[in-house]
Design an enzyme around this catalytic site. Structure first.
Site, short mmCIF file in Angstrom:
data_model
loop_
_atom_site.label_atom_id
_atom_site.label_comp_id
_atom_site.label_asym_id
_atom_site.label_seq_id
_atom_site.Cartn_x
_atom_site.Cartn_y
_atom_site.Cartn_z
N GLY A 141 -1.40 -6.09 49.61
CA GLY A 141 -1.21 -6.63 48.27
C GLY A 141 0.08 -6.28 47.57
CD GLU A 146 -6.96 -4.66 55.14
OE1 GLU A 146 -6.96 -5.42 54.15
OE2 GLU A 146 -8.00 -4.33 55.73
N PRO A 147 -0.73 -4.69 54.77
CG PRO A 147 1.33 -3.69 55.30
CD PRO A 147 -0.14 -3.54 55.50
NE ARG A 161 2.39 -12.03 48.14
CZ ARG A 161 2.05 -13.31 47.95
NH1 ARG A 161 2.97 -14.24 47.94
NH2 ARG A 161 0.79 -13.65 47.76
CB CYS A 207 2.28 -40.30 47.53
SG CYS A 207 3.40 -41.24 48.56
CD GLU A 208 -1.20 -35.55 45.85
OE1 GLU A 208 -1.47 -35.27 44.66
OE2 GLU A 208 -2.03 -35.97 46.66
#
Ligand SMILES: *Cc1c(COP(=O)(O)O)cnc(C)c1O
Length: 416
Positions: free
Chosen positions: A239, A273-274, A276, A344-345
């Site tokens: 995190g 548990e990294p 990112r 197309c959004e």
């Protein structure tokens, strides 16, 4: 800190020109730096020196086989959330006995596969899952090593979609009832209690939620010890945030210095548990400007990368840095653009209100795209997923070929 830098106005990934990579492999293109992955893994591993520990990289951040292989070679463990991720880890040369299996909805097949493979530990997220793992293990004549993932009910102060440690989140076991569940687990013959886990969210920028969560976990660990249940490891989750804009992320060394004193005199192994923080700024997404449209009121730069390649901006309202790969002074006027893709959004955007001096055909790099970038890609609008390249010094390897039309329709059948 990463290894993407400008030399004479041109972006380099380590010692390789990003412009050359884009010419060779086309765009959109993910480019990763091996040295950055190593640097970040070591930052965690070194920070925990002096404690028995295991750094389990969270595979879902970036699960390319070459990324996993790079980390496996450095001795990493892995945090997985599916059977598919376990297969990836094994194929990449990762060791099953360094794998922790998290996730709220493990299927019986996945549990069996993990037991056959000999993973280190299941992070159990509910009572029914504990029962399923117990039964499955007994049928296989095995004992499953488990930790309960407890929900410490702390506010990680991050985006609601990536906050996981509050009582009303779907994750983990309520810390208030976890003691009862441990007592039950202790009587299950298919279960061996190894430890306790918590993971309160992602992109955390303050150390206090980690400390609050750990205090609650340690209080439970002491109550369990009084009840005769001893923990061999404590998994503090992942995190740690990264810098996308002007955030001030916590360095792994500072985070470790803050939590270490809490483990004094405790004979436990520490797991983390990294995801990112290891992969985030080890990658960029390179995209080409297809054209410019609009005028005084609103200008759009239409680029060839879209929300199917990188969903973070639209899913989490995430700000990601967008820079020209080649800084061209002349003939370019700085204007304010929305950087949008071809999908197309209306939600298909990479960046809004960016002051850039760009023109059609220019290359742009979206920085810090190494985590939750490619792994969240889809084929929406029948767009083939991007190619991925790993740079190592002055060498480069195409670690995932761009998808073709045949890849897109594989498995589909016309009616007779
Ligand atoms: C996603 C996840 C992680 C990694 O989170 P990061 O913010 O990428 O470090 C770790 N543990 C679990 C259980 C997760 O679901």
């Amino acid at each position: 800190m990463d290894y993407f830098e400008f030399r004479n106005g041109e972006m380099y990934a380590e010692d390789v020109s990003v412009l050359r990579l884009a010419e060779r492999h086309g765009t959109p293109l993910y480019v990763y730096s091996r040295a950055t992955l190593e640097r970040h893994f070591r930052a965690f591993d070194d920070a925990l020196a002096g404690l028995e520990h295991m750094v389990c990289y969270a595979v879902k951040a970036n699960s390319n086989l070459a990324v996993l292989q790079t980390l496996a070679r450095l001795g990493a463990g892995f945090d997985i959330v599916s059977g598919g991720e376990l297969q990836r880890v094994l194929k990449a040369g990762g060791r099953a006995d360094r794998v922790v299996f998290s996730g709220v909805g493990k299927s019986e097949d996945e549990i069996r596969f993990a037991l056959e493979s000999g993973i280190y530990c299941f992070n159990v997220e509910s009572e029914y899952e504990l029962e399923l793992i117990d039964v499955t293990a007994r049928l296989m004549g095995k004992r499953a090593s488990i930790a309960l993932r407890v929900n410490p009910d702390v506010d990680a102060k991050t985006h609601p979609y990536i906050s996981t440690g509050l009582k009303n989140n779907k994750f983990g076991v309520d810390i208030a009832t976890a003691e009862q569940l441990y007592l039950r687990a202790a009587r299950m013959s298919g279960i061996e209690i190894l430890g306790i886990a918590s993971h309160i969210g992602s992109q955390l920028l303050e150390v206090s939620p980690f400390l609050d969560a750990l205090d609650r976990v340690l209080a439970l660990v002491r109550r369990l010890a009084d009840a005769g249940i001893t923990m061999r490891h404590i998994d503090v989750g992942g995190g740690l945030g990264v810098r996308y804009h002007d955030e001030k992320p916590i360095a792994p060394a500072d985070w470790a210095a803050a939590i270490k004193p809490k483990f004094e005199g405790l004979p436990v192994r520490v797991l983390t548990e990294p995801g990112r923080a290891i992969a985030g700024n080890a990658g960029i997404l390179v995209t080409r400007v297809l054209g410019i449209k609009g005028g005084e009121d609103k200008r759009f730069a239409i680029v060839d990368a879209a929300m199917n390649d990188l969903i973070r901006p639209t899913l989490y309202q995430a700000w990601m840095d967008i820079v020209p790969v080649v800084q061209q002074g002349e003939g370019r006027e700085t204007q304010t653009y929305d950087i949008v893709g071809p999908i197309c959004e209306t939600g298909d955007w990479i960046g809004k209100d960016r002051a850039l001096a760009i023109a059609t055909d220019d290359l742009l790099a979206v920085r810090t795209a190494g985590a939750y970038g490619f792994t969240m890609a889809s084929n929406y609008n029948s767009r083939p997923r991007a190619a991925e390249v790993m740079v190592d010094g002055d060498a480069e390897t195409l670690i995932r070929a761009r998808e073709t039309f045949d890849d897109l329709v594989r498995g589909e059948t016309l009616l007779p």
